[in-house]
Design an enzyme around this catalytic site. Structure first.
Site: not given
Length: 497
Positions: A117, A170, A246, A249-250, A265, A298-299
């Site tokens: 992918r 991930n 992540g 932290t963002g 994100e 997964r987000c």
């Protein structure tokens, strides 16, 4: 195998993987390394260099210099090199997938899929970049009231400079190339700071770009402890844009980074709203896919099910039956549920489960854990006073909240500090659209689980879920700025036809 044959030069002997700077694989002058723990064995699997701040400075200097030359490289040539890198990446999918299995416990088949992918994403970006960046705009002044046609404005998209890319554990390869490819086709240079878990997969991926023949210094990959080089990187004056995927932290990065474009994100608490007329077999299948694939790490995983009380019993029974069929075990065996990435992650998930148990949630399965491996768990009759109702577990534990009205479901969804994605299941498209409009999320899926992709679709979050929008086109646009050139005529000029 990882670190052998074509990848042999990225490994220092048989011990520590090197970092990539100025077109070369190097050992850090710090003499230190960072261990990467295999989630399944809980033993050290790999080691990577612990780069110093001085080495980060050198990387930034090289990136700035290389970008100037790269910006003068013809667009077709940039695309040509990206296509070459994509082909090399797909050719060497096996050793990269091996790293994903051992570093982040990704099921073997899914690991190969991620690499393929990623190659497709790079190629698509090359094509999309040629289309987007190959044309500009022409404006004339007399379209605004009070002006004659005495000015011609030519606009084009130009690169920002140095892009700092920070992907998550991930999808370390896919979410790295989703930042790398748009940056490069737009004429930027790129510095990659991979996650600790996933770093060796990223280093192998970067070597594919090296083999493709990109100019020295254009792409760099620095590894090390976030505590030592994290803030130094994100606050570095040489960085012109940060693309980060992540968690919390963002938010800290956004407060420290200064006046540069940000693409972030930061996770989600994706709600699945189930109406009374929904196809419950379809819902159950999507809850399994959306809530438990890659152990829920997964987000865009379904993180809470909000189901109408009248159909809740039937839905829970259908989901329970499917959960019982999930394979649990090591990623090498292609199990559905594999160990979560770290022991601290497993401990956090267990804390949410313990809180739910103490407050009276119904356990549809017995809670079971061995090391980092947590068996899939569906929690019914969850209430808003339970942590699992609001917090993101990032594991194979899914809460079910029973609701008595659509408005109640929308209210719970919108009360979250997250707003990444959500989904609604109903056979009434009119209701679906109205609910979608009311949900405060970046994307709403109708009759399907949340998903990031296909990779050219816009992907964005509201509230604490992020800043800016991803997706190939949006990423290219974010990593460029508009440059205008205005031609001033001595007198009005009109084409008479």
């Amino acid at each position: 195998m990882a670190g052998t044959r074509v990848f042999a030069e990225i490994l220092d002997g048989d011990s520590v993987y090197k970092y990539y700077s100025d077109g070369e694989w190097k050992k850090s002058s710090s003499g230190k390394s960072v261990a990467i723990i295999n989630p399944t064995t809980r033993k050290t699997q790999y080691k990577v260099q612990a780069c110093s701040q001085a080495e980060v400075n050198k990387v930034m200097e090289s990136a700035k210099s290389a970008q100037k030359a790269w910006a003068r490289t013809p667009l077709w040539k940039r695309a040509e090199l990206l296509h070459k890198a994509a082909a090399i990446l797909k050719e060497h999918k096996a050793p990269i997938a091996e790293c994903l299995v051992k570093e982040i416990a990704k099921p073997a088949k899914d690991a190969v899929t991620e690499v393929v992918r990623s190659g497709d994403l790079v190629s698509y970006t090359a094509e999309e970049g040629v289309r987007i960046l190959g044309e500009g705009k022409f404006l004339v002044s007399d379209s605004f009231p009070g002006n004659e046609r005495t000015k011609y404005c030519l606009t084009s998209k130009i690169p920002l400079g140095v892009i700092l890319a920070i992907p998550p554990f991930n999808y370390p390869v896919n979410l790295a190339v989703s930042k790398i490819a748009p940056a490069l086709i737009a004429g930027n240079s790129l510095v990659l700071k991979p996650p600790t878990q996933g770093a060796v997969s990223c280093l192998h991926m970067v070597h594919c770009f090296h083999l493709a023949g990109f100019p020295k210094g254009l792409i760099s990959c620095v590894t090390g402890k976030g505590s030592e080089i994290g803030d130094f990187l994100t606050m570095h004056p040489g960085v012109n844009c940060i693309s980060f995927t992540g968690g919390d932290t963002g938010i800290a990065i956004s407060k420290k980074s200064g006046m540069i474009p940000l693409q972030m994100e930061l996770g989600g608490k994706d709600a699945c709203i189930v109406l009374e007329d929904a196809d419950l077999d379809l819902v159950a299948a999507n809850i399994i896919k959306g809530g438990f694939s890659y152990s829920g790490q997964r987000c865009t995983a379904i993180k809470v099910v909000l189901v109408m009380e009248t159909v809740a019993d039937a839905l829970v029974e259908k989901v329970k039956a499917r959960v019982a069929k999930l394979g649990v075990g090591p990623p090498e065996d292609d199990c559905d549920i594999t160990p979560v990435v770290t022991e601290s992650s497993a401990n956090f998930i267990e804390g949410l489960v313990t809180d739910a148990k103490e407050k009276g949630a119904t356990f549809c399965q017995e809670y079971r854990r061995e090391g980092n491996l947590i068996w899939p768990l569906l929690l019914d009759n969850v209430r808003p006073d339970m942590r699992i109702a609001w917090e993101e577990p990032f594991g194979p534990v899914l809460p079910v909240i029973r609701i008595n009205s659509v408005e109640e479901g929308i209210h719970h969804c919108n009360a979250s500090n997250f707003g990444l994605q959500g989904c609604v299941f109903t056979k009434d498209i009119n209701k679906a659209v109205l609910i979608s409009d009311a949900m405060e999320t970046g994307t709403v899926q109708i009759n399907s689980a949340p998903a990031r992709g296909p990779d050219h679709f816009p992907f964005q979050g509201l509230k604490d879920s992020g800043i800016g929008s991803q997706g190939i086109t949006n990423s290219i646009n974010l990593m460029t700025k508009v440059k205008s050139t205005v031609i001033n005529l001595p007198s009005p000029s009109y084409t008479m036809g």
